[in-house]
Write a protein that holds these residues in place. Structure first.
Motif, PDB file in Angstrom:
ATOM      1  N   ALA A   1       8.676  -6.914  61.233  1.00 39.32           N
ATOM      2  CA  ALA A   1       7.325  -6.603  60.772  1.00 39.32           C
ATOM      3  C   ALA A   1       6.521  -7.868  60.535  1.00 39.32           C
ATOM      4  N   ALA A   2       7.131  -8.885  59.945  1.00 36.45           N
ATOM      5  CA  ALA A   2       6.418 -10.137  59.690  1.00 36.45           C
ATOM      6  C   ALA A   2       5.968 -10.791  60.994  1.00 36.45           C
ATOM      7  N   ASN A   3       6.852 -10.832  61.980  1.00 33.63           N
ATOM      8  CA  ASN A   3       6.486 -11.433  63.265  1.00 33.63           C
ATOM      9  C   ASN A   3       5.431 -10.612  63.997  1.00 33.63           C
ATOM     10  N   ALA A   4       5.538  -9.278  63.918  1.00 31.29           N
ATOM     11  CA  ALA A   4       4.548  -8.426  64.577  1.00 31.29           C
ATOM     12  C   ALA A   4       3.169  -8.601  63.957  1.00 31.29           C
ATOM     13  N   LEU A   5       3.099  -8.655  62.633  1.00 31.65           N
ATOM     14  CA  LEU A   5       1.810  -8.848  61.971  1.00 31.65           C
ATOM     15  C   LEU A   5       1.232 -10.222  62.279  1.00 31.65           C
ATOM     16  N   SER A   6       2.074 -11.230  62.339  1.00 34.59           N
ATOM     17  CA  SER A   6       1.594 -12.571  62.677  1.00 34.59           C
ATOM     18  C   SER A   6       1.076 -12.612  64.110  1.00 34.59           C
ATOM     19  N   LEU A   7       1.774 -11.943  65.031  1.00 34.12           N
ATOM     20  CA  LEU A   7       1.319 -11.879  66.418  1.00 34.12           C
ATOM     21  C   LEU A   7      -0.032 -11.166  66.501  1.00 34.12           C
ATOM     22  N   PHE A   8      -0.163 -10.060  65.774  1.00 35.98           N
ATOM     23  CA  PHE A   8      -1.428  -9.328  65.770  1.00 35.98           C
ATOM     24  C   PHE A   8      -2.543 -10.193  65.189  1.00 35.98           C
ATOM     25  N   GLY A   9      -2.231 -10.952  64.139  1.00 31.12           N
ATOM     26  CA  GLY A   9      -3.223 -11.856  63.564  1.00 31.12           C
ATOM     27  C   GLY A   9      -3.652 -12.946  64.533  1.00 31.12           C
ATOM     28  N   TYR A  10      -2.709 -13.433  65.335  1.00 31.02           N
ATOM     29  CA  TYR A  10      -3.068 -14.434  66.351  1.00 31.02           C
ATOM     30  C   TYR A  10      -3.997 -13.845  67.397  1.00 31.02           C
ATOM     31  N   PHE A  11      -3.727 -12.608  67.822  1.00 31.34           N
ATOM     32  CA  PHE A  11      -4.618 -11.942  68.774  1.00 31.34           C
ATOM     33  C   PHE A  11      -6.021 -11.785  68.180  1.00 31.34           C
ATOM     34  N   GLN A  12      -6.100 -11.440  66.904  1.00 39.27           N
ATOM     35  CA  GLN A  12      -7.404 -11.301  66.262  1.00 39.27           C
ATOM     36  C   GLN A  12      -8.118 -12.639  66.170  1.00 39.27           C
ATOM     37  N   ALA A  13      -7.381 -13.715  65.937  1.00 37.76           N
ATOM     38  CA  ALA A  13      -7.995 -15.040  65.904  1.00 37.76           C
ATOM     39  C   ALA A  13      -8.580 -15.409  67.263  1.00 37.76           C
ATOM     40  N   GLN A  14      -7.900 -15.027  68.339  1.00 45.55           N
ATOM     41  CA  GLN A  14      -8.439 -15.260  69.678  1.00 45.55           C
ATOM     42  C   GLN A  14      -9.730 -14.470  69.884  1.00 45.55           C
ATOM     43  N   ALA A  15      -9.745 -13.231  69.416  1.00 45.09           N
ATOM     44  CA  ALA A  15     -10.942 -12.412  69.559  1.00 45.09           C
ATOM     45  C   ALA A  15     -12.107 -12.999  68.772  1.00 45.09           C
ATOM     46  N   LEU A  16     -11.833 -13.561  67.591  1.00 44.94           N
ATOM     47  CA  LEU A  16     -12.907 -14.143  66.781  1.00 44.94           C
ATOM     48  C   LEU A  16     -13.520 -15.358  67.464  1.00 44.94           C
ATOM     49  N   ILE A  17     -12.713 -16.113  68.200  1.00 46.18           N
ATOM     50  CA  ILE A  17     -13.269 -17.246  68.959  1.00 46.18           C
ATOM     51  C   ILE A  17     -14.310 -16.741  69.958  1.00 46.18           C
ATOM     52  N   GLY A  18     -14.001 -15.636  70.620  1.00 44.74           N
ATOM     53  CA  GLY A  18     -14.943 -15.072  71.580  1.00 44.74           C
ATOM     54  C   GLY A  18     -16.181 -14.487  70.933  1.00 44.74           C
ATOM     55  N   MET A  19     -16.110 -14.143  69.638  1.00 49.26           N
ATOM     56  CA  MET A  19     -17.248 -13.548  68.947  1.00 49.26           C
ATOM     57  C   MET A  19     -18.218 -14.578  68.380  1.00 49.26           C
ATOM     58  N   THR A  20     -17.877 -15.838  68.434  1.00 53.08           N
ATOM     59  CA  THR A  20     -18.771 -16.860  67.904  1.00 53.08           C
ATOM     60  C   THR A  20     -19.968 -17.051  68.836  1.00 53.08           C
ATOM     61  N   ALA A  21     -21.031 -17.623  68.278  1.00 56.78           N
ATOM     62  CA  ALA A  21     -22.264 -17.831  69.033  1.00 56.78           C
ATOM     63  C   ALA A  21     -22.254 -19.135  69.819  1.00 56.78           C
ATOM     64  N   VAL A  22     -21.090 -19.729  69.994  1.00 56.06           N
ATOM     65  CA  VAL A  22     -20.962 -20.980  70.743  1.00 56.06           C
ATOM     66  C   VAL A  22     -21.024 -20.682  72.234  1.00 56.06           C
ATOM     67  N   SER A  23     -21.626 -21.590  72.999  1.00 61.54           N
ATOM     68  CA  SER A  23     -21.678 -21.453  74.455  1.00 61.54           C
ATOM     69  C   SER A  23     -20.308 -21.794  75.028  1.00 61.54           C
ATOM     70  N   LEU A  24     -19.547 -20.784  75.369  1.00 65.09           N
ATOM     71  CA  LEU A  24     -18.171 -20.972  75.804  1.00 65.09           C
ATOM     72  C   LEU A  24     -18.088 -21.104  77.321  1.00 65.09           C
ATOM     73  N   PRO A  25     -17.142 -21.896  77.814  1.00 64.43           N
ATOM     74  CA  PRO A  25     -16.865 -21.907  79.255  1.00 64.43           C
ATOM     75  C   PRO A  25     -16.425 -20.525  79.719  1.00 64.43           C
ATOM     76  N   PRO A  26     -16.667 -20.170  80.953  1.00 64.21           N
ATOM     77  CA  PRO A  26     -16.335 -18.824  81.437  1.00 64.21           C
ATOM     78  C   PRO A  26     -14.881 -18.429  81.251  1.00 64.21           C
ATOM     79  N   VAL A  27     -13.945 -19.348  81.479  1.00 65.28           N
ATOM     80  CA  VAL A  27     -12.541 -18.993  81.358  1.00 65.28           C
ATOM     81  C   VAL A  27     -12.185 -18.676  79.914  1.00 65.28           C
ATOM     82  N   VAL A  28     -12.837 -19.335  78.962  1.00 67.74           N
ATOM     83  CA  VAL A  28     -12.584 -19.058  77.546  1.00 67.74           C
ATOM     84  C   VAL A  28     -13.156 -17.693  77.180  1.00 67.74           C
ATOM     85  N   MET A  29     -14.340 -17.379  77.674  1.00 66.81           N
ATOM     86  CA  MET A  29     -14.921 -16.069  77.411  1.00 66.81           C
ATOM     87  C   MET A  29     -14.034 -14.957  77.962  1.00 66.81           C
TER      88      MET A  29
END
Length: 763
Positions: free
Chosen positions: A202-230
């Motif tokens: 459970a601890a590893n699964a929640l940490s993995l899910f949190g990492y996925f959410q952190a990736q999604a938050l990067i995409g939600m920022t108003a920064v001009s991202l390179p296409p591959v990052v988007m």
């Protein structure tokens, strides 16, 4: 030339990219199907613009249709830019190519198809990465110049694509299935009694899910991202509830209109308006920001199409083909669906277990604790879902407060944010108070946190992943999630502010977890510290993408590719680790052998309520009656006061743990009050386990043994957190009362009980 040391990793990286990308064609090609102005007051607008560059035949094919307000002879200059590198710059005269309508140019419509030959020396200068790496960060820009003054009279540019992308539905589905499977595996192993394995999975699964959410938050920022990052971060937007379902979009639009809002029409007006996803290449063009939600884009673009630039959360919704005014409601609906289906699944599993036991498919002791206390387990699961969805709801709810799509949606945003924040904050405070009480009474926070089944099943989601002495760490984690959500939601107007804030937050979190190392063991600490380190590195990349350092464009382009490479490899490693632990938990006969016992000795306190491990427990059960009636059914677990972690029990004064009425002499006994200013006292004398330390017969609800050694009454083990867990008989003394010999003899006979180890009673 022999490959250098530095070229080999690059080749390997390109190979990985190619495997992950969608190889729709073996032909090397770079194309574009959209055109936008790159200067103000451009005298040329296009309604159709298709450009295809094929290096194998060294030519660029143009198919252009538009309206021109230019008259006279002109020259043209073509630039091709890939990852900030100017790969091609060539001038040509339309008259030399025999282009109709451009030699000379006249005001009015233009419709031309032509090929522009490119020299082989120019083709060789274009790096091969432009054809193989998905989500090409490139553009073609065309300047139209007056042949007499050489002044720019028009400028248009188009984004380039090599028909490959890492934004794949398969990636999102795969990551979702793996994370969900790990959570289900932890629940199943916990029900089977393998608490140590369940806690790790459970601890590893929640940490993995949190990492996925952190990736999604990067995409939600108003920064001009390179296409591959988007594209890469778009794969994880499902963790934020950004999932397109056709009928659901109709429901969201209807709800907004019914509550006084005006839906956005960006996606429905793509034929009338040019919508651009914010990226680094658009810094060169004339940009019109989407400042007013729900505006009639079609009317504004009917005469002179102007590009609408979507950024941040709106950019994520646009790429997912969700109208900007439907993003919040879509996320809320998916969160509620997730919670509802999970609750229904738990109830169905309870019904299945009961039916399987009656039919003889399962043994009576399988999932017995879950079957007896499934309601309290369900409460704990729902709390865990709130914790999982808190990052998503924090960002979407706070962002909705700035957008105000409709009055009803604002109310929903306030309700979900306040209720979830209050629930998690109150639960964290509850855990803190239980742990402090355990420390005051037993000098060990693990005693009550893990020995009380009610506390463990309801509040364990907040602390089981941490070591017992770091029970408080859930509070910094909640603050960390809240601060990140605030910056992402309220910082949509400034990408630099978001990047700087996230860098500071991730740096502080990384320093904190590296020093405290709060998780349950070394492996789990390493797993989570590695995630924190990669998240911090990602925010550094994000800060670079803001162009705050004024670095060359090629540096930004290459760093975008490196960002993808690091996170793709890291995600694969994490997924493999979670899959291995999940498979071991599901298919191993005794999965607990893979993990060492916790140093906080929680295993000594986590005791099955239906299984007896010692002879003394068996004797206690014989004196009391049928042990199977002493578990969850003996108490109303819907009331927190019944948990002995709360300090008192409603049934504690008149009933035993089995729900059997106590004799009048015991039912009327009460706790002797502590002196003012003194901390709570443990009822167990460290020198003589299972006997009161204050000279009273017993705190709270005494057993019948306190009144008469010959009375075979019932010991109430659930009355209070101060009770020792287990049903014990009076033992004969081995010396004069109170003597060291008597105490030593008693301790030697009772040291075998696992309930005494780790609580300070074995030394």
């Amino acid at each position: 030339m022999r490959p250098t040391f530095y070229s080999r990793p690059l080749c390997l990286l390109i190979t990985v990219f190619s495997l992950l990308s969608h190889l729709s064609s073996a032909l090397r090609v770079v194309e574009s199907k959209s055109l936008n102005p790159c200067q103000e007051n451009s005298n040329f607008t296009a309604t159709k613009f298709n450009v295809v560059f094929t290096p194998d035949n060294a030519s660029i094919a143009f198919d252009v249709a538009g309206v021109s307000s230019i008259s006279g002879f002109v020259n043209a200059q073509v630039e091709v830019i890939a990852y900030g590198y100017e790969a091609l710059k060539q001038n040509f005269n339309p008259c030399d190519l025999g282009l109709l309508g451009m030699c000379p140019m006249n005001t009015g419509p233009i419709n031309n198809e032509f090929n522009l030959p490119i020299g082989k020396d120019v083709v060789k200068r274009i790096p091969g990465i432009a054809y193989g790496v998905p989500d090409l960060d490139g553009l073609v820009r065309i300047y139209i110049k007056d042949s007499k003054t050489n002044a720019d009279v028009a400028c248009v540019e188009a984004e380039l694509s090599n028909r490959k992308t890492v934004d794949q539905k398969g990636v999102g589905w795969t990551t979702a299935v793996i994370a969900g499977l790990a959570l289900v595996a932890s629940a199943v192993t916990s029900g089977l009694g393998h608490s140590n394995t369940a806690a790790h999975v459970a601890a590893n699964a929640l940490s993995l899910f949190g990492y996925f959410q952190a990736q999604a938050l990067i995409g939600m920022t108003a920064v001009s991202l390179p296409p591959v990052v988007m594209s890469w971060t778009q794969n994880f937007q499902w963790t934020m509830g950004i999932i397109r379902v056709e009928f659901l979009q109709d429901v969201c639009t209807w709800y907004q209109r019914a509550t006084g809002g005006k839906p956005s029409t960006i996606l429905s007006n793509l034929q009338k308006a040019s919508v651009e996803v914010q990226k680094r290449s658009l810094e060169y063009m004339y940009k019109v920001s989407l400042t007013k939600r729900g505006s009639d884009v079609g009317a504004a673009a009917s005469t002179q199409p102007e590009p609408i630039v979507v950024r941040g959360i709106e950019r994520v919704g646009f790429r997912a083909k969700i109208e900007s005014t439907n993003i919040f409601l879509t996320g809320v609906i998916f969160f509620m669906v997730f919670v509802t289906f999970t609750a229904a699944g738990v109830a169905l599993f309870k019904a299945f277990c009961e039916g399987a036991v009656r039919a003889g498919w399962l043994k009576n002791d399988k999932f017995e604790e879950f079957r007896n206390g499934w309601k309290i387990v369900l409460k704990g699961i729902l709390f865990r879902l709130v914790l999982i969805g808190y990052p998503q709801m924090t960002v979407l709810c706070l962002w909705e407060l700035t957008e105000r799509d409709s009055a009803a949606e604002v109310v929903l945003a306030l309700f979900f944010f306040i209720s979830m924040t209050f629930s998690l904050g109150w639960a964290a405070l509850k855990v803190f108070r239980i742990a402090k009480r355990s420390v005051s009474m037993h000098k060990n926070p693990a005693y009550i946190l893990y020995s009380d089944p009610t506390a463990l099943n309801k509040w364990g989601f907040l602390y089981v992943q941490f070591r017992a002495t770091a029970y408080y760490f859930i509070m910094p984690v909640l603050l960390y999630i809240l601060l990140k959500g605030i910056f992402v939601a309220f910082g949509q107007g400034s990408g630099v502010a978001q990047a700087v804030g996230l860098v500071i937050i991730e740096a502080l979190f990384l320093i904190g977890v590296s020093i405290l190392r709060p998780w349950m063991d070394k492996k789990t600490n390493a797993f989570n510290i590695a995630i924190a380190a990669v998240n911090f590195v990602n925010t550094i990349f994000l800060l670079v993408f803001t162009q705050v350092f004024n670095q060359p464009d090629i540096v930004t382009g290459v760093m975008g590719v490196v960002f993808f490479g690091i996170n793709a490899v890291f995600a694969i490693v994490l997924i493999c680790m979670v899959l291995i632990s999940t498979g071991w938990a599901l298919f191993s006969k005794n999965p607990d052998t893979r993990y060492q016992p916790m140093r906080d000795d929680r295993g000594s306190f986590i005791k099955s309520q239906t299984q007896l491990n010692t002879e003394l427990d068996a004797l206690g059960a014989t004196a009391r009656g049928n042990m199977t009636q002493t578990d969850y059914k003996g108490r109303d677990l819907d009331d927190d006061s019944d948990s002995f972690s709360s300090g008192s029990g409603r049934h504690g004064h008149t009933h035993s743990a089995a729900g059997v009425p106590l004799p009048p002499s015991t039912a009327t006994s009460h706790r002797s009050p502590s002196r003012p200013g003194e901390p709570p006292r443990s009822p167990i004398d460290p020198n003589m386990p299972l006997f009161p330390s204050d000279g009273t017969p017993r705190h709270g609800t005494p057993s019948a043994y306190a009144d008469s050694p010959n009375n075979h009454g019932t010991y109430n083990a659930y009355n209070d957190s101060s009770r020792n867990l287990g049903y014990q008989h009076q033992q004969p003394s081995y010396g004069p009362p109170g003597s060291a010999q008597s105490n030593l003899g008693y301790r030697q006979q009772n040291n075998g009980s696992p309930w005494q180890r780790g609580a300070g009673y074995d030394h």
